[in-house]
Scaffold this motif. Structure first.
Motif, short mmCIF file in Angstrom:
data_model
loop_
_atom_site.label_atom_id
_atom_site.label_comp_id
_atom_site.label_asym_id
_atom_site.label_seq_id
_atom_site.Cartn_x
_atom_site.Cartn_y
_atom_site.Cartn_z
N THR A 311 0.84 -1.20 0.00
CA THR A 311 0.00 0.00 0.00
C THR A 311 0.87 1.24 0.00
O THR A 311 1.89 1.30 0.70
N LEU A 312 0.46 2.23 -0.77
CA LEU A 312 1.02 3.57 -0.64
C LEU A 312 -0.11 4.47 -0.16
O LEU A 312 -1.14 4.59 -0.84
N ALA A 313 0.06 5.07 1.01
CA ALA A 313 -0.92 6.00 1.56
C ALA A 313 -0.40 7.42 1.45
O ALA A 313 0.79 7.67 1.69
N VAL A 314 -1.27 8.33 1.09
CA VAL A 314 -0.91 9.74 0.94
C VAL A 314 -1.84 10.57 1.83
O VAL A 314 -3.06 10.44 1.73
N VAL A 315 -1.25 11.38 2.69
CA VAL A 315 -2.04 12.27 3.55
C VAL A 315 -1.82 13.70 3.08
O VAL A 315 -0.70 14.21 3.13
N LEU A 316 -2.90 14.30 2.60
CA LEU A 316 -2.83 15.65 2.06
C LEU A 316 -3.39 16.66 3.06
O LEU A 316 -3.79 16.31 4.17
N THR A 317 -3.42 17.90 2.66
CA THR A 317 -3.85 19.01 3.49
C THR A 317 -5.15 18.72 4.24
O THR A 317 -6.07 18.11 3.71
N GLY A 318 -5.24 19.16 5.48
CA GLY A 318 -6.46 18.94 6.25
C GLY A 318 -6.32 19.34 7.70
O GLY A 318 -5.22 19.33 8.26
N MET A 319 -7.43 19.70 8.29
CA MET A 319 -7.49 20.10 9.68
C MET A 319 -7.60 18.87 10.58
O MET A 319 -8.18 17.87 10.21
N GLY A 320 -7.02 18.97 11.78
CA GLY A 320 -7.11 17.87 12.74
C GLY A 320 -6.05 16.82 12.51
O GLY A 320 -4.99 17.10 11.91
N GLN A 321 -6.31 15.60 12.95
CA GLN A 321 -5.32 14.54 12.78
C GLN A 321 -5.95 13.22 12.32
O GLN A 321 -5.41 12.15 12.56
N ASP A 322 -7.10 13.31 11.64
CA ASP A 322 -7.68 12.10 11.06
C ASP A 322 -6.68 11.52 10.06
O ASP A 322 -6.11 12.24 9.23
#
Length: 377
Positions: A311-322
């Motif tokens: 798996t490659l997971a990408v976390v992009l811009t966003g508020m909080g820490q979900d």
């Protein structure tokens, strides 16, 4: 009501103390009730001062030039000059002004809001019609407006004199504990899925990333974007028109196939499950996680179960820490995680949490995320 700024903490006529660098807000809505309601909400925020209000887009343009607000809250459906047209003119004449669209929870409102976000709006909130504004709706609008103002204030405070030009290339770096110095040298399992978590600033980020994905992309793409119902459907339709691969809103039982991006529908958690060995979408209305439904953590955990380290997971811009705990679960299975860098994020909450926890294998500017993904796979 206009409050004058000073070099010390400001005390307004309503008795509310203001920070010395409070954000000046212009409230634009054709409903006098909504103008008063939004003004009252923002007047309660210590980081805000309500500089004035306007009844339509044409009046808003005049008042932006005179009052020089930091933020405009902009209704969508107005006489004389509507919100979408006003947005384009405000951004053209006053590009430094942040614009928060105020949208109704209707198909038309969702469609115009997505267009507004892709046309330069910084964020949006949803509202009920003034006649339907009960205590719950009021609190929801207040919480949402406060969160958006906080994000804008945080982003403004983070800008330092002499900071790098956004057009300049930023070096990609790897999380501590990784033996190599660049993501291209990482020893990785070949991914079988790309999964993305994103929130504030997400429509624009996805509109930058997904159209760069080439036709014939060999992985399925699973996406959680924090948005309400109707909005995710409209977003998927817009992104599909912009992209070389199909982009669809998730449907329960839908097969997860290569070369197709699936966005979790608003108000539903989206998981991937294995049905007779075939990955498929499973939707539920289980309790909110991180105050979100859909939640990135829910999707990431399910991907960890089905795909493991491939798996490659990408976390992009966003508020909080979900996405933080989901990224942790993926890393525990040997997956790799890329995070968007702070400079190109509208809000560096979600990717920043992943980086702070040392779960990010690479921290990448948005414009370089697609090349980084392609090199990885």
């Amino acid at each position: 009501m206009t409050h004058e700024m000073s070099t010390r903490r400001v005390s307004c006529v309503d008795g509310t103390a203001r920070e010395p660098d409070a954000l000046r807000v212009l409230v634009v809505d054709d409903s006098v009730v909504m103008r008063q309601l939004i003004s009252r909400i923002l007047s309660d925020h210590p980081l805000c001062e309500v500089a004035g209000s306007a009844r339509n887009g044409a009046e808003a343009l005049d008042k932006v030039a005179i009052l020089k607000p930091d933020i405009v809250t902009l209704d969508i459906e107005m006489p004389v000059l509507g919100g979408l047209e006003a947005l384009r003119l405000i951004k053209e004449r006053h590009p430094e002004v942040r614009v928060i669209m105020c949208s109704s929870l209707t198909a038309q409102g969702a469609s115009i809001t997505i267009d507004a976000l892709l046309s330069g709006a910084d964020d949006y909130v949803t509202k009920q019609h003034s006649g339907e504004m009960n205590a719950h709706a009021y609190d929801s609008l207040k919480d949402s407006l406060f969160a958006k103002v906080k994000a804008i204030a945080t982003k403004r405070a983070g800008k330092k004199p002499g900071s790098a030009n956004p057009a300049e290339r930023q070096t990609v770096y790897v999380a501590q504990g990784t033996s190599q110095s660049t993501y291209r040298e990482l020893s990785l399992d070949r991914p079988r899925v790309l999964t993305i978590g994103v929130s504030t600033g997400g429509p624009v980020a996805l509109a930058d990333l997904l159209p760069r994905i080439p036709a014939g992309f060999r992985l399925p793409i699973l996406i959680v974007q924090h948005m309400p119902p109707l909005f995710t459907q409209m977003l998927a339709e817009r992104l599909s028109k912009l992209s070389q691969i199909p982009v669809k809103e998730g449907v329960d039982g839908m097969e997860v196939v290569p070369g197709c991006a699936i966005i979790a529908p608003g108000n539903y958690h989206m998981r991937v499950v294995s049905r007779a060995g075939v990955p498929a979408v499973a939707l539920s209305q289980d309790p909110h996680e991180n105050s979100c439904r859909p939640a990135v953590d829910v999707l990431f955990r399910s991907v960890a179960e089905v795909y493991g380290g491939a798996t490659l997971a990408v976390v992009l811009t966003g508020m909080g820490q979900d996405g933080l705990e989901g990224a942790r679960a993926l890393k525990g299975r040997g997956a790799r995680v890329f995070a968007q860098d702070q400079r190109t994020s509208v809000v560096w909450g979600m990717p920043g949490a992943v980086v702070a926890a040392q779960l990010a294998d690479a921290v990448v500017p948005l414009q370089e995320m697609c090349p980084a993904i392609m090199r990885h796979i």
